[in-house]
Design an enzyme around this catalytic site. Structure first.
Site, PDB file in Angstrom:
ATOM      1  N   ASP A  51     -81.435 -34.586 -32.134  1.00  0.00           N
ATOM      2  CA  ASP A  51     -80.236 -33.958 -31.378  1.00  0.00           C
ATOM      3  C   ASP A  51     -79.818 -34.808 -30.293  1.00  0.00           C
ATOM      4  OD1 ASP A  51     -78.303 -31.615 -30.970  1.00  0.00           O
ATOM      5  OD2 ASP A  51     -79.610 -31.152 -29.319  1.00  0.00           O
TER       6      ASP A  51
ATOM      7  N   GLU B  57     -91.628 -58.160 -19.691  1.00  0.00           N
ATOM      8  CA  GLU B  57     -92.277 -57.625 -20.585  1.00  0.00           C
ATOM      9  C   GLU B  57     -92.020 -58.255 -22.020  1.00  0.00           C
ATOM     10  OE1 GLU B  57     -90.963 -55.282 -23.489  1.00  0.00           O
ATOM     11  OE2 GLU B  57     -92.460 -53.723 -22.727  1.00  0.00           O
TER      12      GLU B  57
ATOM     13  N   CYS C  82     -92.199 -52.566 -16.110  1.00  0.00           N
ATOM     14  CA  CYS C  82     -90.744 -52.782 -15.655  1.00  0.00           C
ATOM     15  C   CYS C  82     -90.846 -53.166 -14.219  1.00  0.00           C
ATOM     16  CB  CYS C  82     -89.998 -51.233 -15.570  1.00  0.00           C
ATOM     17  SG  CYS C  82     -89.934 -50.617 -17.298  1.00  0.00           S
TER      18      CYS C  82
ATOM     19  N   HIS D 180     -85.888 -47.745  -9.616  1.00  0.00           N
ATOM     20  CA  HIS D 180     -86.044 -48.077 -11.203  1.00  0.00           C
ATOM     21  C   HIS D 180     -85.531 -46.786 -11.868  1.00  0.00           C
ATOM     22  CE1 HIS D 180     -87.445 -49.444 -14.648  1.00  0.00           C
ATOM     23  NE2 HIS D 180     -88.326 -48.430 -14.929  1.00  0.00           N
TER      24      HIS D 180
ATOM     25  N   LYS E  79     -82.024 -39.451 -15.272  1.00  0.00           N
ATOM     26  CA  LYS E  79     -82.357 -38.577 -14.371  1.00  0.00           C
ATOM     27  C   LYS E  79     -83.319 -38.888 -13.126  1.00  0.00           C
ATOM     28  CE  LYS E  79     -82.134 -34.100 -16.567  1.00  0.00           C
ATOM     29  NZ  LYS E  79     -82.849 -33.076 -17.286  1.00  0.00           N
TER      30      LYS E  79
ATOM     31  N   ARG F 222     -83.430 -38.153  -9.005  1.00  0.00           N
ATOM     32  CA  ARG F 222     -84.451 -36.998  -8.693  1.00  0.00           C
ATOM     33  C   ARG F 222     -85.216 -37.703  -7.327  1.00  0.00           C
ATOM     34  NH1 ARG F 222     -88.962 -34.452 -12.309  1.00  0.00           N
ATOM     35  NH2 ARG F 222     -90.388 -34.229 -10.483  1.00  0.00           N
TER      36      ARG F 222
ATOM     37  N   ASN G 250     -82.347 -48.774 -20.229  1.00  0.00           N
ATOM     38  CA  ASN G 250     -83.502 -49.428 -19.301  1.00  0.00           C
ATOM     39  C   ASN G 250     -83.900 -50.766 -19.604  1.00  0.00           C
ATOM     40  OD1 ASN G 250     -85.705 -49.593 -17.773  1.00  0.00           O
ATOM     41  ND2 ASN G 250     -87.006 -48.356 -18.687  1.00  0.00           N
TER      42      ASN G 250
END
Lengths: 387, 132, 351
Positions: C31, C83, C115, C237, C242, C246, C269
């Site tokens: 979805d 990486e 990362c 990072h 989101k 946060r 990312n």
């Protein structure tokens, strides 16, 4: 220097996909046909044009192998390489061998066995005729190089897509009358233009095919030809010209001008004491349609930029003022690269002997061949005249 | 092995676009040469080719050599980097239909090819359109 | 006496190809709206088949060199964090060094720390300059990261690079403080010879990303005696849209201070390139005197934190190379999933 004549010619019965025959067989077949054509029982030396036995069939050292297979034990046999001009250059070496007085009866041959590798490998093998580290490294192909020439020619002179197609239509028309041709079918402008694109603007019908084939001719001093081989018209080699240019297309000032072709043509004409207007029939290196247009300009048959309009006008058709590629050219007859230059000599020899049948150029006395290496990095021209 | 050393040898040209400029007549050679074909001088200075140029001619390869088969169709062209000096490279990051002679391009460091999945990766420059 | 060291040149590189979340979701029967909402991410960058960590690192390094006037031969160290180094064995950094003309008197190393590899390349490069061992150091974060087909990571794993040259003079941004925070926390990994990484689901959240990012941010502010109000910009990072918001909210950074370097909604990312690319976007927009907090995060796990203070010189060089937002917002080419799969070698040809 002695005068030199062509006394024997031979090819395979048909060029194309010769699955059941190896490189040694197709060459030997053509060589024996040439020897039989003039009834010689031996040759004193031979020169074999072959671009890449190594990449196509994993075989180098062709001088040894092919002389051995021809039963011509212990003769000096030399493999000559100048990419797609290998055959023309082998002929020139044979001519020089006879002219110099070093040898009497010399075979000039050419062979390429191209269909044993897949398309990608064949494309790669052919691309090694370009600058490996500065052209091939970037993924260019031969159709790609000539496509770049075509785009430059179209931009500079207004040459049209349709004019390119005319080369293919004409050569297929000629090839349809040549029983040895790999693709002896006729085609149309629409078919050429709408075929699958190989390298824009060139479609598959602008490109000469991948072919198995061989060709051979026998040369000897003119005096000897007159004495012993006069049962057929004697064809004299009156001019030979060879020139090189930068191997990389991008190193040339004018991307539309083939200087090696111009110079090899001028040198051959000068030796022959002829002007380009004296030529009655011409076999040129139409590896791609644009190549025939550029070559006819570089040889001086047409003014720069007029190659396209000229082919469109029909002037290079059989029956036109200067017929070009009566054999069907590389496009229809096939292009086993090392053999091509020799097959051009054979076509002109037959025209001058008057045995070309439906393809005959009436009254042809003087003919010319032009065989090109790479994107124009080398070119070999010869002028033949019937005695 | 053959490809590894052959590629490594060309690093000054492939990685840094270093060319040789004839000290006498100024003709530029890429890769460098030992003798100038124009004036026969054997003295050269190293120059760095500019990172921008113009498309002189081009094509779109649709039938590729083995090492490039997964990349078709790809554009390749002759790029004029200095007046009178051109070299060949792919034209990347663009719609092949939109390339034209005279188009401005800049050079970007890219993977050119590799020696199979496990062999060395060969890097160099490709042209990308400036306008886009 | 400790030297004052900082960024003297910076540069970014982002490929032009993009794929939208909807295009991936439709293949896997997922979805799209809930992914877009959950990840706060609309699309991601995709490298062309002719781009990898090395090519992007070189382009970013060339852009960094355009923003300073140094002789590349004076760069004493080049570190590439990724990486997705193209070789398992053979350095990426030496290619960059050759390409920018920095060989042979140089130290090169490739870093890997999920990362965080980019920020650790920056940390070590700056550290050597600060120690007086080298004149200039180049630290690069670059990745062409991959998520397994259909995995949540596939919607975000993207490609990009950022390069920073550190030195003592002509600073664009001074490094006022550094701090790192690490533990052994196996939230995400890729074993040798495996094509795609694995992750520990929700374990990657509180115990991993948030704990290390917050601890590093609080640690550096405590060490330097600063508080969120002292900063004009913060870059965290950004594995999705989101998480960094946060972290900012928890620490007390308003969204406005984060948005400039918050590239993830349309970039994805970029792993080792993520917070470094965010920093380049901030440097493109910052003014003299602005203070920037940057906190990276790498699974495994750890965070490197930096405090930068921009100098007057910054605005002179911002436009000397292509801006990060120009790479991000202009000339995008959208791929379908088939082309993306071909580009990313997800199609098995030898089966």
């Amino acid at each position: 220097m002695r005068d030199v004549a062509i006394i024997g010619i031979g090819m395979n019965e048909k060029w194309g996909e010769l699955w059941d025959k190896s490189i040694r067989t197709i060459f030997t077949e053509a060589a024996l046909n040439a020897m039989d054509d003039c009834n010689v029982d031996h040759i004193d030396s031979m020169y074999i044009g072959c671009m890449s036995g190594g990449l196509f069939v994993g075989q180098e050292h062709l001088g040894s192998m092919l002389a051995d297979n021809l039963g011509a034990d212990f003769i000096p046999a030399t493999r000559v390489e100048s990419a797609c001009a290998s055959g023309g250059l082998a002929f020139r070496q044979a001519f020089m061998d006879v002219a110099s007085g070093m040898s009497e009866i010399v075979l000039a041959g050419g062979v390429e066995k191209m269909l044993d590798v897949d398309g990608g490998a064949a494309t790669y093998a052919l691309s090694t005729a370009a600058d490996q580290e500065y052209e091939c490294f970037h993924g260019v192909t031969f159709p790609g190089l000539y496509a770049m020439i075509a785009n430059a020619h179209m931009a500079k002179y207004g040459t049209t897509r349709k004019q390119l197609a005319h080369v293919s239509v004409k050569n297929h028309m000629n090839g349809s009358k040549n029983h040895r041709a790999q693709f002896p079918f006729k085609t149309t402008l629409e078919e050429v233009v709408n075929s699958v694109m190989v390298a824009d603007p060139l479609t598959i019908m602008d490109c000469s095919p991948v072919t198995d084939g061989a060709a051979a001719v026998i040369l000897c001093p003119l005096d000897l030809a007159k004495k012993k081989f006069a049962n057929k018209p004697i064809i004299k080699v009156i001019g030979s010209g060879h020139a090189t240019d930068s191997i990389a297309l991008h190193d040339r000032k004018d991307l539309t001008w083939l200087s090696a072709v111009e110079l090899s043509g001028k040198r051959a004409l000068k030796m022959a004491g002829k002007k380009i207007a004296d030529i009655n029939v011409c076999e040129v290196h139409d590896c791609f349609t644009i190549a025939e247009i550029c070559v006819t300009e570089a040889l001086g048959i047409f003014e720069p930029g007029m190659g396209g309009p000229s082919v469109e006008s029909g002037i290079t058709n059989i029956g036109g003022k200067i017929p070009v590629n009566t054999s069907g050219g590389l496009k229809s007859k096939g292009h086993p690269v090392g053999a091509t230059g020799i097959a051009q000599i054979i076509e002109i020899t037959e025209q001058l002997r008057g045995i070309s049948g439906d393809r005959q150029v009436n009254g042809a006395k003087v003919g010319m061949t032009q065989n090109m290496g790479g994107s124009g990095g080398s070119s070999v021209c010869h002028i033949l005249e019937v005695n | 092995m053959g490809i590894t050393a052959r590629n490594w040898r060309e690093y000054p040209q492939r990685y840094r676009l270093e060319a040789a400029k004839c000290s006498q007549c100024g003709k530029v050679f890429f890769p460098p040469r030992l003798i100038c074909n124009q004036c026969k001088s054997r003295k050269f200075e190293t120059i760095k080719l500019p990172g921008e140029g113009t498309v002189k001619t081009f094509t779109v390869i649709r039938v590729a050599p083995t090492n490039f088969i997964d990349e078709v169709p790809y554009a390749i062209g002759i790029i004029e980097l200095l007046e009178g000096f051109s070299t060949m490279m792919q034209i990347a990051d663009c719609d092949p239909e939109k390339i034209s002679i005279g188009m401005k391009v800049k050079l970007e460091f890219r993977k050119i090819q590799s020696d199979g999945e496990a062999g060395v990766i060969m890097y160099g420059y490709k042209a990308v359109p400036v306008s886009e | 006496m400790s030297r004052t060291v900082g960024i003297i040149g910076y540069g970014a590189y982002i490929p032009r190809n993009r794929i939208k979340v909807e295009e991936i979701a439709k293949i896997w029967g997922a979805d799209a709206p809930s992914y877009k909402k959950g990840l706060m991410l609309r699309e991601k960058s995709v490298p062309s088949p002719d781009q990898d960590t090395i090519t992007m690192a070189v382009e970013a390094a060339k852009n960094a060199l355009k923003r300073c006037t140094i002789n590349p031969e004076e760069i004493g160290a080049i570190y590439v964090g990724s990486e997705s180094h193209p070789y398992a064995v053979k350095p990426s950094g030496t290619v960059v060094a050759e390409a920018i003309g920095a060989t042979p008197s140089i130290h090169c190393a490739d870093f890997e720390f999920a990362c965080k590899a980019g920020s650790e390349a920056m940390f070590v490069a700056h550290g050597l300059v600060k120690a007086g061992l080298i004149k200039y150091g180049l630290g690069i974060g670059a990745d062409t990261s991959q998520g397994a087909p259909g995995d949540a990571l596939e919607y975000s794993a993207s490609a990009g690079a950022a390069a920073f040259i550190f030195g003592e003079n002509d600073l664009l941004a001074e490094i006022e403080e550094t701090y790192s925070f690490m533990t052994d926390t196996p939230d995400f990994w890729r074993r040798e010879h495996q094509f795609y990484p694995q992750h520990a689901g929700r374990f990657t959240g509180e115990t991993a990303y948030f704990k290390h990012s917050l601890s590093a941010a609080m640690g550096i502010m405590e060490k330097s005696g600063t508080k969120p109000d002292d900063f004009d910009f913060a870059v965290f990072h950004q594995p999705n849209g989101k998480f960094p918001l946060r972290v900012g909210k928890t620490l007390g950074f308003p969204k406005e201070k984060i948005e400039t370097g918050w590239l993830v909604p349309t970039l994805g990312n970029t792993y080792s390139g993520a917070s470094p690319l965010g920093l380049t976007a901030v440097l493109d927009a910052a003014k003299p005197g602005n203070r920037i907090l940057m906190v990276s995060y790498g699974s495994g796990a750890g965070s490197d934190a930096f405090i930068f203070k921009c100098t007057d010189k910054l605005i002179e060089v911002q436009n000397n190379a292509k801006l990060t937002r120009d790479y991000l917002d202009k000339n995008q080419k959208y791929l379908d999933y088939g082309t993306y799969s071909k580009y990313r070698k997800k199609i098995i040809k030898n089966a």
